[in-house]
Every structure is written in structure tokens, then in C-alpha cells.
Motif scaffolding. Structure first.
Motif, PDB file in Angstrom:
ATOM      1  N   ASP A  53       0.820  -1.198   0.000  1.00 36.94           N
ATOM      2  CA  ASP A  53       0.000   0.000   0.000  1.00 36.94           C
ATOM      3  C   ASP A  53       0.867   1.265   0.000  1.00 36.94           C
ATOM      4  O   ASP A  53       1.834   1.346  -0.741  1.00 36.94           O
ATOM      5  CB  ASP A  53      -0.986  -0.021   1.159  1.00 36.94           C
ATOM      6  N   ARG A  68      -1.293  -3.376  -3.500  1.00 37.44           N
ATOM      7  CA  ARG A  68      -1.623  -4.420  -2.538  1.00 37.44           C
ATOM      8  C   ARG A  68      -1.043  -5.776  -2.953  1.00 37.44           C
ATOM      9  O   ARG A  68      -1.367  -6.795  -2.334  1.00 37.44           O
ATOM     10  CB  ARG A  68      -3.145  -4.540  -2.391  1.00 37.44           C
ATOM     11  N   ASP A 112       1.719   3.350   3.137  1.00 36.20           N
ATOM     12  CA  ASP A 112       2.339   3.825   4.375  1.00 36.20           C
ATOM     13  C   ASP A 112       3.852   3.664   4.409  1.00 36.20           C
ATOM     14  O   ASP A 112       4.540   4.397   5.123  1.00 36.20           O
ATOM     15  CB  ASP A 112       1.711   3.130   5.585  1.00 36.20           C
ATOM     16  N   THR A 153     -13.457   4.189  10.803  1.00 36.71           N
ATOM     17  CA  THR A 153     -12.446   3.237  11.248  1.00 36.71           C
ATOM     18  C   THR A 153     -12.279   3.269  12.766  1.00 36.71           C
ATOM     19  O   THR A 153     -12.006   2.240  13.394  1.00 36.71           O
ATOM     20  CB  THR A 153     -11.092   3.536  10.572  1.00 36.71           C
ATOM     21  N   ILE A 185      -7.044  -2.415   6.284  1.00 36.06           N
ATOM     22  CA  ILE A 185      -6.462  -1.088   6.119  1.00 36.06           C
ATOM     23  C   ILE A 185      -5.798  -0.635   7.413  1.00 36.06           C
ATOM     24  O   ILE A 185      -4.759   0.039   7.396  1.00 36.06           O
ATOM     25  CB  ILE A 185      -7.526  -0.064   5.657  1.00 36.06           C
ATOM     26  N   SER A 242     -11.331  -5.311  -2.278  1.00 36.16           N
ATOM     27  CA  SER A 242     -10.500  -4.425  -1.464  1.00 36.16           C
ATOM     28  C   SER A 242      -9.015  -4.494  -1.810  1.00 36.16           C
ATOM     29  O   SER A 242      -8.244  -3.628  -1.373  1.00 36.16           O
ATOM     30  CB  SER A 242     -10.669  -4.773   0.026  1.00 36.16           C
ATOM     31  N   ASN A 243      -8.612  -5.482  -2.591  1.00 36.44           N
ATOM     32  CA  ASN A 243      -7.169  -5.698  -2.766  1.00 36.44           C
ATOM     33  C   ASN A 243      -6.744  -5.955  -4.209  1.00 36.44           C
ATOM     34  O   ASN A 243      -5.637  -6.442  -4.444  1.00 36.44           O
ATOM     35  CB  ASN A 243      -6.732  -6.887  -1.903  1.00 36.44           C
ATOM     36  N   SER A 291     -12.607  -3.018   7.926  1.00 38.21           N
ATOM     37  CA  SER A 291     -11.577  -2.023   8.266  1.00 38.21           C
ATOM     38  C   SER A 291     -10.249  -2.593   8.742  1.00 38.21           C
ATOM     39  O   SER A 291      -9.240  -1.887   8.737  1.00 38.21           O
ATOM     40  CB  SER A 291     -12.080  -1.032   9.324  1.00 38.21           C
ATOM     41  N   ASP A 294     -13.698   7.523   5.689  1.00 36.18           N
ATOM     42  CA  ASP A 294     -12.628   6.546   5.868  1.00 36.18           C
ATOM     43  C   ASP A 294     -11.959   6.690   7.230  1.00 36.18           C
ATOM     44  O   ASP A 294     -11.704   5.701   7.928  1.00 36.18           O
ATOM     45  CB  ASP A 294     -11.578   6.704   4.768  1.00 36.18           C
ATOM     46  N   ARG A 295     -11.666   7.929   7.609  1.00 37.06           N
ATOM     47  CA  ARG A 295     -10.925   8.159   8.845  1.00 37.06           C
ATOM     48  C   ARG A 295     -11.795   7.956  10.086  1.00 37.06           C
ATOM     49  O   ARG A 295     -11.354   7.364  11.082  1.00 37.06           O
ATOM     50  CB  ARG A 295     -10.333   9.574   8.853  1.00 37.06           C
ATOM     51  N   SER A 350      -3.464   2.433  14.431  1.00 40.15           N
ATOM     52  CA  SER A 350      -3.831   1.139  15.006  1.00 40.15           C
ATOM     53  C   SER A 350      -3.525   1.087  16.492  1.00 40.15           C
ATOM     54  O   SER A 350      -4.299   0.505  17.271  1.00 40.15           O
ATOM     55  CB  SER A 350      -3.097   0.005  14.276  1.00 40.15           C
ATOM     56  N   ASN A 352      -2.026  -0.178   6.591  1.00 35.02           N
ATOM     57  CA  ASN A 352      -1.776   1.217   6.212  1.00 35.02           C
ATOM     58  C   ASN A 352      -1.972   2.244   7.322  1.00 35.02           C
ATOM     59  O   ASN A 352      -1.854   3.431   7.065  1.00 35.02           O
ATOM     60  CB  ASN A 352      -2.691   1.605   5.039  1.00 35.02           C
TER      61      ASN A 352
END
Length: 406
Positions: A59, A375, A61, A329, A154, A369-370, A151, A325-326, A163, A158
Motif C-alpha cells: 500500500d 496491494r 504507508d 475506522t 487497512i 478491497s485488494n 476495516s 474513511d478516517r 492502530s 496502512n
């Protein structure tokens, strides 16, 4: 030339899901026979740790954390440590929270290998998840499956800093139940040292354990659906007004976010919307049945209120996809725990139907998703990931991934 989108990239994630699906079936058999599920639990943790801890450059990050780890000093370099924490340094990459900087320095003092950061990060995460699912979930492996579907991927791939804040919040849920404000705020204060998003957890202490009135819950849900389906914009005027009030950089950013199709467009009627709508209706319709399993009223309220926050955040913030998204999560933990409880309430026939739907939906989710090149999975135990190649793929394909219709 490697394609930007391909089903090939999704295959490792589908295999991961299928492994956990088999573990889920095995766990159910062991529970039915009255046997200990310890072997299933250990296997679940091990697969998680190997898959995520030893991953390559996945991804986006790594584009932040690789140079950050490279620039981190060791404990023996006192001057470098002081400079690393200095506010004088204007390098954007160094503008991360101090708790994460401490972790970087400690790990860099052990080895300069960036992958050590990912290994330790995933080890911390799987230990938190193991604690959480053992403590709260009636179905241990199903908790992991819901984590992956909703979620979790991700978060793990990422959102390395986020987390830690999320998992510290999960740990602190017991302090809401116990009404221990000091421990709750200390726990989330530590989370704040890893990511500023933890600030949103602070007000939850005061109401998350209380039962919301059904009229308020359903009224807010209906209003959210009207705003979402009608694509009624009410946040944009607020953002623009605040930007104009503060002026300068804030005004420019507010204007940019409001006009960008990437950040400000709503999602519309999608599989994600249908899933969230049905989940909300199903769970609240089964509120009493789930309550018979959770039994502790405060914990029941906590998980349902997190579901309420997750769903309403999604509906009310639809005009700003970046906010969806933010923010959602932060509250996705409600899905990870309530789905296993919902499954536990079902009769045998409906459990079979649930299992079939879970298999099909899980495969679809892992595929959708991938299926893009950043990914593409690599593992340092059997591959040799290249940072230069990862940057090349990142720079070449990101625009098309973010704007697939171009």
C-alpha cells in the motif's frame, strides 16, 4: 507491463480469509464437542503474525514510515535523539506523534532493518486482538474474520500509528464499564501519543455506557439515510465558513477539499451502504437477543453505541469521503464483536445460512478491497521486496488507483 488492477493481487488475501474460515469451522466443531479451542486460537494468531508482520512494502504507508525509520537515531546518539524530537525540525516526515518516535528509536537501536518495525507493530496488534476476542467474543475466530472484512486490513497494512490508538481504546473499554476515569484517560492519552485521532475517544467516557433512547437511535438513523441518499450537503458550507474565518492556508485547504471529487464526493448506493444499512437494522432488531448473551448491560450499551457512531458517522459524513474513511475506522470495533454475538443468537438453520453468506461476502470483500497493484503481496520470509521497486510502483500507479475513471 504490470496492470494497475488485477484479480491476481487479491488471491493472497482471499487465501488468508479462507484459512480463517476453515479455522472458524474447526472452532465450531471443537466447541460442539466441548473441547478446548486453544490450538485454533494459537493458529489464528500465528497466521496473522506471519501474514502481516513479515509483509513487504504494501500500500502507501511505507512511503512515510520507511524514510522515517531510516532517519530515526539510536539511543546511543543523544544529539540525534534531541534533534529527532525538536520542533525546530520542519521536515514533514518528522512531524509525527512523540510516542511513535519513541518506538522508532527503541526499535532502530535493536536493528536498522525497517521490516523490524512492521514485525513488532503486528506483534503488538495481534496480542491486543487476542486479548479483546478472548475477553468479549463468543466466537474467537469470527472476530478475526470480521476484523479483516471491516476495516482491519487497512488498519493493519496502512495505519500503523492509528492502530495503536485504536487498540488502546479497545483495551480501555473496560474502564468505561468500571467508571474508572483516570485509567481510561491515561490509556487513551497514551494512544494520543501515537495518533491525534485518539482525541475523539475522550468524550466517549461520559456517555458510551448509557442506553440511547430507541426514538433517538432510529430517528438519527432515518435522518442520516435521508441526508446520504439525497446527497444533501451540510458539512461543506461549515468547512468553507471555518476556512474563511481562519483565512490563509485554512481557507485554501477548505476550498480545495470542498471542490475535489476525490475528497468531497459521497459514496452513493454501494455494497458498503447496503451492508451498513442491513447490519444496523439486523443488530438493533436483535438487541434483546444479543443482550441475553452479553448480559452485562454496560458492555451491551458500549458495543451498540459504537455501532451507532460507526453507522451515523458513515451516513452523515458522506459528502466527504476522506472523513468517512478516517472516522468510521475509529468505531469499526463494534462490527468485530457484535457479528459474533449476532451469530450466537441464531438457530442452527440460520447459522448455516450465515456461514454461506459469510463465505461468499468475505471472498467478494477480499477481492474488491485488494485488486490493485500496491496491494500485491510479498513476504520477506520467501520473497525479496525492493524499496526502489515499491517506490516506482507507487509513483506510477497511484494516480490511476485514486482516479480509476480517468
Amino acid at each position: 507491463m504490470e496492470p494497475t488492477f488485477s484479480y491476481i493481487y487479491s488471491i493472497p488475501y482471499i487465501i488468508l480469509f479462507l484459512i480463517y474460515f476453515v479455522l472458524f469451522l474447526w472452532e465450531n466443531k471443537l466447541r460442539k464437542d466441548g473441547s478446548d479451542i486453544k490450538i485454533v486460537r494459537y493458529l489464528g494468531m500465528l497466521v496473522f503474525f506471519i501474514f502481516f508482520g513479515f509483509r513487504g512494502y504494501l500500500d502507501t504507508d511505507f512511503a512515510v514510515y520507511y524514510p522515517l525509520y531510516e532517519s530515526a537515531p539510536t539511543l546511543s546518539d543523544s544529539r540525534g535523539v534531541a534533534q529527532f524530537f525538536s520542533s525546530v525540525n520542519e521536515d514533514y516526515l518528522l512531524k509525527v506523534e512523540p510516542g511513535f518516535k519513541v518506538l522508532l528509536i527503541l526499535l532502530k537501536s535493536v536493528t536498522p532493518d525497517y521490516f523490524f518495525l512492521q514485525i513488532i507493530s503486528s506483534l503488538i496488534d495481534v496480542l491486543f486482538l487476542n486479548y479483546f476476542f478472548r475477553k468479549y467474543s463468543p466466537q474467537y475466530i469470527l472476530g478475526f474474520i470480521m476484523f479483516f472484512i471491516f476495516s482491519g486490513l487497512i488498519i493493519e497494512i496502512n495505519l500503523m500509528r492509528n492502530s495503536k490508538a485504536i487498540f488502546l481504546f479497545i483495551y480501555s473499554l473496560k474502564f468505561i464499564k468500571e467508571r474508572n476515569a483516570a485509567k481510561y484517560f491515561i490509556c487513551n492519552g497514551i494512544g494520543l501519543l501515537f495518533h491525534t485521532s485518539a482525541i475523539f475517544y475522550f468524550p466517549l467516557y461520559f456517555f458510551l455506557h448509557k442506553k440511547f433512547l430507541p426514538a433517538f437511535v432510529w430517528g438519527t438513523f432515518i435522518l442520516g439515510n435521508i441526508l446520504y441518499l439525497g446527497q444533501i450537503k451540510f458539512i461543506t458550507p461549515i468547512v468553507l465558513a471555518l476556512g474563511n474565518l481562519f483565512g490563509g492556508f485554512y481557507s485554501i485547504m477548505a476550498e480545495a477539499y470542498s471542490k475535489s471529487s476525490l475528497y468531497s464526493s459521497g459514496y452513493g448506493i454501494t455494497i458498503g451502504y447496503i451492508e451498513k444499512f442491513l447490519t444496523f437494522v439486523l443488530f438493533y432488531s436483535a438487541y434483546d437477543k444479543i443482550g441475553n448473551f452479553i448480559k452485562d448491560e454496560k458492555m451491551l450499551n458500549i458495543f451498540f453505541n459504537l455501532l451507532f457512531l460507526f453507522t451515523t458517522t458513515y451516513l452523515f459524513l458522506s459528502e466527504y469521503s476522506v472523513l468517512i474513511d478516517r472516522m468510521t475506522t475509529l468505531f469499526a470495533v463494534s462490527y468485530w464483536i457484535l457479528y459474533p454475538y449476532f451469530y450466537a443468537t441464531l438457530e442452527r438453520l440460520f447459522k448455516t445460512i450465515f456461514t454461506v453468506v459469510l463465505l461468499l461476502f468475505g471472498i467478494l470483500k477480499m477481492y474488491k478491497s485488494n485488486n490493485f497493484i500496491i496491494r500485491r503481496y510479498e513476504n520477506i520470509l520467501w520473497d525479496k521486496p525492493s524499496i526502489s521497486r515499491a517506490y516506482f510502483i507507487f509513483n506510477k500507479h497511484m494516480d490511476k488507483i485514486l482516479n480509476p475513471k480517468k
